[in-house]
Design an enzyme around this catalytic site. Structure first.
Site, mmCIF file in Angstrom:
data_model
loop_
_atom_site.group_PDB
_atom_site.id
_atom_site.type_symbol
_atom_site.label_atom_id
_atom_site.label_comp_id
_atom_site.label_asym_id
_atom_site.label_seq_id
_atom_site.Cartn_x
_atom_site.Cartn_y
_atom_site.Cartn_z
ATOM 1 N N GLN A 212 -37.914 21.049 -48.181
ATOM 2 C CA GLN A 212 -38.057 21.350 -46.756
ATOM 3 C C GLN A 212 -39.451 21.949 -46.552
ATOM 4 O O GLN A 212 -39.697 23.098 -46.909
ATOM 5 C CB GLN A 212 -36.978 22.325 -46.311
ATOM 6 C CG GLN A 212 -35.566 21.912 -46.727
ATOM 7 C CD GLN A 212 -35.020 20.761 -45.927
ATOM 8 O OE1 GLN A 212 -34.703 20.887 -44.746
ATOM 9 N NE2 GLN A 212 -34.904 19.604 -46.565
ATOM 10 N N ALA A 253 -30.109 24.610 -37.462
ATOM 11 C CA ALA A 253 -30.493 23.868 -38.657
ATOM 12 C C ALA A 253 -31.925 23.339 -38.564
ATOM 13 O O ALA A 253 -32.617 23.510 -37.553
ATOM 14 C CB ALA A 253 -29.514 22.726 -38.887
ATOM 15 N N HIS A 254 -32.343 22.656 -39.632
ATOM 16 C CA HIS A 254 -33.719 22.175 -39.720
ATOM 17 C C HIS A 254 -34.034 21.128 -38.656
ATOM 18 O O HIS A 254 -33.192 20.341 -38.247
ATOM 19 C CB HIS A 254 -34.025 21.639 -41.126
ATOM 20 C CG HIS A 254 -33.198 20.476 -41.570
ATOM 21 N ND1 HIS A 254 -33.115 20.089 -42.875
ATOM 22 C CD2 HIS A 254 -32.409 19.609 -40.893
ATOM 23 C CE1 HIS A 254 -32.334 19.036 -42.985
ATOM 24 N NE2 HIS A 254 -31.896 18.724 -41.791
ATOM 25 N N ASN A 255 -35.279 21.168 -38.205
ATOM 26 C CA ASN A 255 -35.825 20.203 -37.238
ATOM 27 C C ASN A 255 -35.232 20.315 -35.833
ATOM 28 O O ASN A 255 -35.538 19.485 -34.967
ATOM 29 C CB ASN A 255 -35.648 18.754 -37.706
ATOM 30 C CG ASN A 255 -36.379 18.452 -39.001
ATOM 31 O OD1 ASN A 255 -37.164 19.259 -39.488
ATOM 32 N ND2 ASN A 255 -36.131 17.279 -39.563
#
Length: 345
Positions: A212, A253-255
């Site tokens: 990540q 969460a990511h993005n």
């Protein structure tokens, strides 16, 4: 015992000036206010507000000195209470409370200290502007930059190259890494910002970790509640828009991209790469799956399961989530069917 020190004891004239309120009848604007209180517990010297009609009956018996209230309730104020008419009573009372108790509006040092505590660990390459407070046990990593007037709470960790804007507050035990934080941001105790997103290439040979390498961008005037988590992006940034308010125990969460002035309530989970437009509201325990677009001004009910895009301005609820009116109609139809079956039996 109060934990917050009173900074001022304003007159009603000052309150009128701060809030734009209009005094009804003959009001002594020189009277002082020493505290804010609920209607049913107020004493002389207190300021109260009435915004929810549910509590209108309590206005008749309140002992408060003054009440902020809307025009429709102005005639219900007893003669002993100074009626201050304002369009948004709750907002007006919040303005006054922040003046009386500024430490409650923006957390300060837990040790009532100034500067960098001898018990903190600040890397020599970190750059701190004037009036930064670093409490005991805090750790600030290499090349981190912290703006003027910021406060880093006890045992908080600011990672390498992190930037924190001016007049921001990082709460006790919070960790911030791989992130750029704007001005006037409040990060409450236990928050985790910038850790790995949940990214794995899954398959029959096992689950391979996907690095990540993105960041977290938190824009100005955001508030993040205790023990919430915001993962850094996988290959682009996780973004929290200006003025957004995040409750305790929220997972982002990511993005994920959150628009401006959104409200995300306790225990909401937002999966990777979902995008919120501006002014979206997500009720408590709502779950939003990944790669969705939630339109500007949409409202998501508590405990909703959102598995499809939501158009701007929509109101949805249930699991799976659907239009709130349709869901209510469906529930009513099921109730009617149940009553019919009961009579046939």
């Amino acid at each position: 015992m109060k934990f917050f020190r009173r900074a001022v004891a304003p007159t009603l004239a000052e309150i009128v000036e701060w809030t734009g309120a209009r005094a009804i009848g003959e009001v002594d604007l020189g009277q002082k206010i020493f505290d804010v209180a609920p209607l049913d517990r107020a004493r002389p010297g207190d300021l109260v507000f009435l915004d929810n009609p549910k509590y209108a009956d309590q206005l008749a018996t309140t002992r408060a000195t003054a009440c902020l209230l809307s025009e429709r309730h102005a005639d219900r104020a007893p003669k002993s209470v100074a009626a201050l008419v304002v369009r948004e009573p709750y907002r007006a009372c919040a303005i006054v409370a922040a003046k009386i108790y500024p430490e409650a509006a923006r957390p300060g040092s837990w040790f009532d200290s100034h500067g960098v505590s001898p018990g903190a660990n600040v890397h020599p390459s970190a750059r701190l502007e004037a009036d930064v407070i670093v409490d005991p046990g805090a750790v600030i990593g290499p090349h981190a930059e912290i703006g003027a007037g910021a406060t880093i709470g006890p045992n908080a960790v600011v990672g390498p190259h992190v930037r924190i804007g001016r007049n921001s507050s990082i709460g006790a035990g919070a960790t911030v890494c791989h992130a750029l934080i704007g001005d006037r941001v409040i990060v409450h105790p236990g928050v985790r910002i910038g850790q790995d997103g949940f990214g794995f290439a899954m398959g029959p040979r096992g689950h391979l970790k996907a690095p990540q390498v993105g960041r977290v961008i938190v824009q100005d005037d955001v508030e993040i509640g205790a023990n919430s988590t915001i993962d850094r992006g996988a290959n682009r940034d996780t973004i929290i828009g200006e003025g957004t308010k995040i409750d305790n125990l929220v997972q982002i969460a990511h993005n994920v991209v959150i628009g401006r002035h959104c409200v995300i309530v306790s225990q909401v989970g937002i999966s990777g790469s979902t995008e919120f437009g501006d002014f979206v509201v997500a009720g408590g325990q709502a779950g939003i799956t990944g790669h969705l677009k939630i339109g500007m001004g949409a409202q998501i009910g508590a405990q909703s399961g959102v598995m499809a895009d939501v158009p701007p301005g929509a109101r949805i609820g249930g699991s799976p989530a659907r239009d709130a009116r349709q869901r209510l109609k469906g529930g009513a139809a099921v109730d009617r069917l149940g009553r019919r079956k009961g009579t046939e039996a």
